[in-house]
Design a protein around this motif. Structure first.
Motif, PDB file in Angstrom:
ATOM      1  N   PHE A 258      40.531  -8.100  53.925  1.00 12.62           N
ATOM      2  CA  PHE A 258      39.643  -6.942  54.012  1.00 12.62           C
ATOM      3  C   PHE A 258      40.345  -5.688  53.507  1.00 12.62           C
ATOM      4  O   PHE A 258      39.731  -4.838  52.871  1.00 12.62           O
ATOM      5  CB  PHE A 258      39.180  -6.748  55.458  1.00 12.62           C
ATOM      6  N   ASP A 259      41.641  -5.575  53.776  1.00  8.37           N
ATOM      7  CA  ASP A 259      42.382  -4.398  53.311  1.00  8.37           C
ATOM      8  C   ASP A 259      42.470  -4.371  51.787  1.00  8.37           C
ATOM      9  O   ASP A 259      42.530  -3.306  51.173  1.00  8.37           O
ATOM     10  CB  ASP A 259      43.796  -4.383  53.918  1.00  8.37           C
ATOM     11  N   GLU A 260      42.503  -5.545  51.162  1.00  9.44           N
ATOM     12  CA  GLU A 260      42.560  -5.616  49.703  1.00  9.44           C
ATOM     13  C   GLU A 260      41.184  -5.429  49.071  1.00  9.44           C
ATOM     14  O   GLU A 260      41.071  -5.274  47.857  1.00  9.44           O
ATOM     15  CB  GLU A 260      43.115  -6.982  49.273  1.00  9.44           C
ATOM     16  N   PHE A 261      40.145  -5.449  49.900  1.00  5.73           N
ATOM     17  CA  PHE A 261      38.775  -5.364  49.406  1.00  5.73           C
ATOM     18  C   PHE A 261      38.527  -4.021  48.715  1.00  5.73           C
ATOM     19  O   PHE A 261      37.853  -3.956  47.694  1.00  5.73           O
ATOM     20  CB  PHE A 261      37.815  -5.548  50.580  1.00  5.73           C
ATOM     21  N   PHE A 262      39.067  -2.953  49.287  1.00  4.34           N
ATOM     22  CA  PHE A 262      38.897  -1.618  48.711  1.00  4.34           C
ATOM     23  C   PHE A 262      40.096  -1.300  47.814  1.00  4.34           C
ATOM     24  O   PHE A 262      41.245  -1.495  48.218  1.00  4.34           O
ATOM     25  CB  PHE A 262      38.786  -0.570  49.812  1.00  4.34           C
ATOM     26  N   PRO A 263      39.865  -0.818  46.597  1.00  5.66           N
ATOM     27  CA  PRO A 263      40.979  -0.553  45.679  1.00  5.66           C
ATOM     28  C   PRO A 263      41.796   0.666  46.111  1.00  5.66           C
ATOM     29  O   PRO A 263      41.286   1.571  46.782  1.00  5.66           O
ATOM     30  CB  PRO A 263      40.258  -0.275  44.353  1.00  5.66           C
ATOM     31  N   GLN A 264      43.043   0.670  45.737  1.00  2.00           N
ATOM     32  CA  GLN A 264      43.893   1.846  45.930  1.00  2.00           C
ATOM     33  C   GLN A 264      43.654   2.797  44.757  1.00  2.00           C
ATOM     34  O   GLN A 264      43.904   2.448  43.605  1.00  2.00           O
ATOM     35  CB  GLN A 264      45.367   1.439  45.992  1.00  2.00           C
ATOM     36  N   ILE A 265      43.144   3.973  45.055  1.00  2.00           N
ATOM     37  CA  ILE A 265      42.809   4.936  44.008  1.00  2.00           C
ATOM     38  C   ILE A 265      43.865   6.037  43.976  1.00  2.00           C
ATOM     39  O   ILE A 265      44.068   6.745  44.972  1.00  2.00           O
ATOM     40  CB  ILE A 265      41.420   5.560  44.242  1.00  2.00           C
ATOM     41  N   THR A 266      44.548   6.160  42.848  1.00  2.00           N
ATOM     42  CA  THR A 266      45.575   7.193  42.707  1.00  2.00           C
ATOM     43  C   THR A 266      44.930   8.576  42.747  1.00  2.00           C
ATOM     44  O   THR A 266      43.942   8.833  42.054  1.00  2.00           O
ATOM     45  CB  THR A 266      46.342   7.014  41.388  1.00  2.00           C
ATOM     46  N   ARG A 267      45.529   9.457  43.551  1.00  2.00           N
ATOM     47  CA  ARG A 267      44.990  10.813  43.687  1.00  2.00           C
ATOM     48  C   ARG A 267      45.806  11.789  42.857  1.00  2.00           C
ATOM     49  O   ARG A 267      47.019  11.886  43.002  1.00  2.00           O
ATOM     50  CB  ARG A 267      45.034  11.228  45.155  1.00  2.00           C
ATOM     51  N   SER A 268      45.111  12.503  41.980  1.00  2.00           N
ATOM     52  CA  SER A 268      45.758  13.544  41.180  1.00  2.00           C
ATOM     53  C   SER A 268      44.862  14.780  41.208  1.00  2.00           C
ATOM     54  O   SER A 268      44.268  15.176  40.193  1.00  2.00           O
ATOM     55  CB  SER A 268      45.955  13.065  39.737  1.00  2.00           C
ATOM     56  N   ALA A 269      44.764  15.370  42.381  1.00  2.00           N
ATOM     57  CA  ALA A 269      43.845  16.495  42.572  1.00  2.00           C
ATOM     58  C   ALA A 269      44.190  17.631  41.611  1.00  2.00           C
ATOM     59  O   ALA A 269      45.332  18.090  41.548  1.00  2.00           O
ATOM     60  CB  ALA A 269      43.904  16.983  44.014  1.00  2.00           C
ATOM     61  N   GLY A 270      43.186  18.071  40.874  1.00  2.00           N
ATOM     62  CA  GLY A 270      43.398  19.129  39.891  1.00  2.00           C
ATOM     63  C   GLY A 270      42.499  20.325  40.136  1.00  2.00           C
ATOM     64  O   GLY A 270      42.302  20.754  41.272  1.00  2.00           O
ATOM     65  N   ASP A 271      41.929  20.839  39.051  1.00  2.00           N
ATOM     66  CA  ASP A 271      41.108  22.053  39.119  1.00  2.00           C
ATOM     67  C   ASP A 271      39.864  21.829  39.983  1.00  2.00           C
ATOM     68  O   ASP A 271      39.342  20.720  40.097  1.00  2.00           O
ATOM     69  CB  ASP A 271      40.653  22.471  37.719  1.00  2.00           C
ATOM     70  N   THR A 272      39.372  22.913  40.551  1.00  2.00           N
ATOM     71  CA  THR A 272      38.084  22.890  41.244  1.00  2.00           C
ATOM     72  C   THR A 272      36.978  22.923  40.200  1.00  2.00           C
ATOM     73  O   THR A 272      36.867  23.858  39.412  1.00  2.00           O
ATOM     74  CB  THR A 272      37.945  24.093  42.193  1.00  2.00           C
ATOM     75  N   LEU A 273      36.136  21.877  40.186  1.00  2.00           N
ATOM     76  CA  LEU A 273      35.052  21.787  39.213  1.00  2.00           C
ATOM     77  C   LEU A 273      33.723  22.293  39.771  1.00  2.00           C
ATOM     78  O   LEU A 273      32.868  22.751  39.020  1.00  2.00           O
ATOM     79  CB  LEU A 273      34.886  20.333  38.738  1.00  2.00           C
ATOM     80  N   MET A 274      33.578  22.207  41.091  1.00  2.00           N
ATOM     81  CA  MET A 274      32.340  22.675  41.728  1.00  2.00           C
ATOM     82  C   MET A 274      32.687  23.256  43.084  1.00  2.00           C
ATOM     83  O   MET A 274      33.600  22.767  43.776  1.00  2.00           O
ATOM     84  CB  MET A 274      31.324  21.536  41.872  1.00  2.00           C
ATOM     85  N   GLN A 275      31.944  24.292  43.474  1.00  2.00           N
ATOM     86  CA  GLN A 275      32.193  24.908  44.778  1.00  2.00           C
ATOM     87  C   GLN A 275      30.870  25.341  45.412  1.00  2.00           C
ATOM     88  O   GLN A 275      30.013  25.930  44.763  1.00  2.00           O
ATOM     89  CB  GLN A 275      33.126  26.113  44.631  1.00  2.00           C
ATOM     90  N   PHE A 276      30.713  24.990  46.684  1.00  2.00           N
ATOM     91  CA  PHE A 276      29.604  25.470  47.506  1.00  2.00           C
ATOM     92  C   PHE A 276      30.135  26.604  48.378  1.00  2.00           C
ATOM     93  O   PHE A 276      31.178  26.449  49.018  1.00  2.00           O
ATOM     94  CB  PHE A 276      29.075  24.363  48.421  1.00  2.00           C
ATOM     95  N   GLU A 277      29.424  27.719  48.406  1.00  2.00           N
ATOM     96  CA  GLU A 277      29.834  28.850  49.244  1.00  2.00           C
ATOM     97  C   GLU A 277      28.648  29.330  50.073  1.00  2.00           C
ATOM     98  O   GLU A 277      27.683  29.876  49.538  1.00  2.00           O
ATOM     99  CB  GLU A 277      30.369  29.996  48.388  1.00  2.00           C
ATOM    100  N   GLY A 278      28.703  29.060  51.362  1.00  2.00           N
ATOM    101  CA  GLY A 278      27.664  29.510  52.289  1.00  2.00           C
ATOM    102  C   GLY A 278      26.277  29.030  51.944  1.00  2.00           C
ATOM    103  O   GLY A 278      25.285  29.742  52.158  1.00  2.00           O
TER     104      GLY A 278
END
Length: 526
Positions: A258-278
């Motif tokens: 079950f642990d192998e069922f979901f892939p390991q996704i490499t995280r490379s957080a970059g620029d903010t592409l969308m933002q919700f404000e209030g």
């Protein structure tokens, strides 16, 4: 069993609960060099629901076709009602009491319910049809099953759920002892499926042996007495459902833990592409929303049904009007936001309801896969004259890439299974350049293999630097697929978890409101 007055009794003996009805041993079936089944083992007992469980291509369809005589087998043994079978035909299976309800129904739309039930087995008196007796027997079997159907109604006027009722009544009219149901809930609403489950449980109590083909875990957990797991045409195991967890079934079917069922996704957080404000939505389904969507990571939305998570994604694509606040994309405010503007800002949205919002069900694969990019120079001249060869070439490539199983590129979307419909909708998102991908319930109603393939698409997009947002009712899915998770309750954000903070306990703790402990008075002792 259906009582004699409600069925055309054939003199078949009754079976005791637990008595073996079907026994297959070491069954092999090949189509040329392709081995569809190898060493198959299967047993069905009276008064049980026995589920066949496996990925697409595992051999489930071949197995049930052999049981009901549509296909022969090459080697091994087949015993039906304790008698050896060397050759089986659909007519012989029917005469012996084996009936099957396929996903694609075998009803004549222009004929009535009554005419369909007796098609090929009409009762006669002299030179005339015994219409009075036939109608009496139709009413008897429909009443026995609790089906509120008019025998004189034409099948084309019935909803799909009612057409399925006709198929089941047709199977049981003729002293059925074995009933095979192939993905019976594929096109049913939850309420219609619940009614079907009640009928199946009633038939099991009456002593029928029921072979049930499905990939949906909730209904397997509810109905199955035993489960036989197939993988790549091979028999894997037969287990008691009451003693087997969902995780164990998934592992048996896929060969992965079950642990192998979901892939390991490499995280490379970059620029903010969308933002919700209030942001507060005009319909009031969500309020005071503030969060960021970043390149190179998966942002998940979790919460109970009706919490507002789906509406957030709809707002991001311009399908929900704002009462207040703002949405920015690439630093630009999205005023009078709309789906057309969303496409122009490289935002792609996959709705949860494929049939009404995601696909044009009566259109073919080519039309559905390229509809979001018809203004692209690859597919048209100045958005006017379509480049048909380019559309066909793209569709052929994407069908192969996403492993969409289809009769052909000209097949209609409504001819595909749930998982293949979902992949066709994803194909549309790969037809042009997008930076933000919004997935609302990305794997709803799809089989395990399709889930794995959709998860791989999400992994590929994220690791290519795209921003991915998923809203899911499956806790394990949102927990294992997301780098950050926003939890919503009653239209508000009540928590945001990041990285190692994303645990089942932490998520569940935010799902429900907690009473704050009353403040201690000055005289209370600590």
């Amino acid at each position: 069993m259906i009582e004699p007055d409600a069925a055309l009794a054939s003199g078949h003996p009754a079976h005791k609960a637990g008595e073996t009805l079907i026994e297959l041993r070491d069954l092999d079936k090949s189509y040329g060099a392709f081995k569809a089944l190898q060493g198959m083992q299967f047993e069905l007992r009276a008064g049980e629901v026995h589920v066949l469980f496996g990925e697409n291509g595992a051999g489930k369809s071949t197995l049930i076709q052999i049981i009901c005589g549509v296909q022969g087998f090459d080697s091994g043994s087949y015993r039906l009602f304790n008698e050896p079978v060397s050759v089986m035909t659909p007519a012989l299976a029917h005469d012996k009491g084996v009936s099957i309800v396929f996903q694609e129904f075998s009803l004549i739309p222009e004929m009535t319910v009554e005419e369909n039930l007796f098609l090929g087995h009409e009762m006669v008196q002299g030179m005339r049809l015994a219409k009075t007796e036939m109608r009496r027997k139709v009413h008897a079997v429909l009443d026995r099953l609790g089906f509120a159907l008019d025998p004189r109604a034409r099948v084309r006027t019935l909803r799909r759920a009612h057409q399925q009722m006709v198929e089941i009544a047709k199977a049981l009219l003729w002293d059925c002892r074995v009933l095979i149901l192939d993905e019976p809930t594929a096109s049913l609403t939850d309420q219609e499926a619940a009614q079907l489950f009640d009928i199946i449980e009633q038939l099991r109590a009456d002593g029928l042996g029921i072979v049930y083909v499905s990939h949906r875990m909730p209904e397997i957990s509810r109905l199955a007495d035993r489960v036989t797991v197939l993988r790549d045409g091979k028999y894997i195991d037969t287990v008691q459902m009451a003693e087997t967890s969902e995780k164990e079934l998934v592992q048996l079917m896929t060969g992965r833990t079950f642990d192998e069922f979901f892939p390991q996704i490499t995280r490379s957080a970059g620029d903010t592409l969308m933002q919700f404000e209030g942001v507060t939505l005009q319909r009031g389904m969500a309020h005071d929303l503030s969060f960021k969507v970043r390149r190179g990571e998966v942002l998940g939305f979790a919460g109970l049904a009706g919490c507002g998570k789906s509406e957030v994604l709809r707002a991001a694509f311009g399908l929900e009007a704002l009462a207040s606040g703002e949405i920015t994309c690439g630093g630009t405010r999205l005023d009078r936001h709309s789906p057309r503007k969303a496409l122009g800002n490289r935002i792609c949205y996959f709705p949860s309801d494929r049939a009404t919002e995601g696909l044009a069900m009566s259109q073919n694969l080519i039309s559905n896969s390229t509809v979001a990019a018809l203004d692209d120079n690859r597919f048209s001249w100045r958005g006017m004259l379509l480049k048909r060869p380019a559309e066909r070439s793209f569709t052929q490539d994407i069908v192969e890439k996403l492993k969409i199983r289809t009769p052909g590129l000209n097949a209609r979307a409504d001819q595909l299974s749930g998982g293949n419909k979902q992949k066709l909708m994803i194909a549309r998102g790969l037809s042009r350049e997008f930076d933000i991908f919004l997935f609302d319930e990305p794997t709803v109603g799809v089989d395990i293999q399709a889930k794995l393939e959709i998860y791989d698409v999400i992994k590929t997009l994220t690791e290519a630097g795209k921003a991915v947002v998923i809203a899911s009712s499956e806790l394990a899915e949102v927990m294992h697929m997301s780098h950050r998770v926003i939890v919503m309750r009653e239209g508000a954000i009540v928590g945001e978890l990041d990285g190692d903070e994303v645990t089942e306990q932490a998520l569940l703790s935010h799902f429900f409101a907690h009473e704050e402990p009353a403040a201690q008075t000055a005289g209370e002792v600590n």
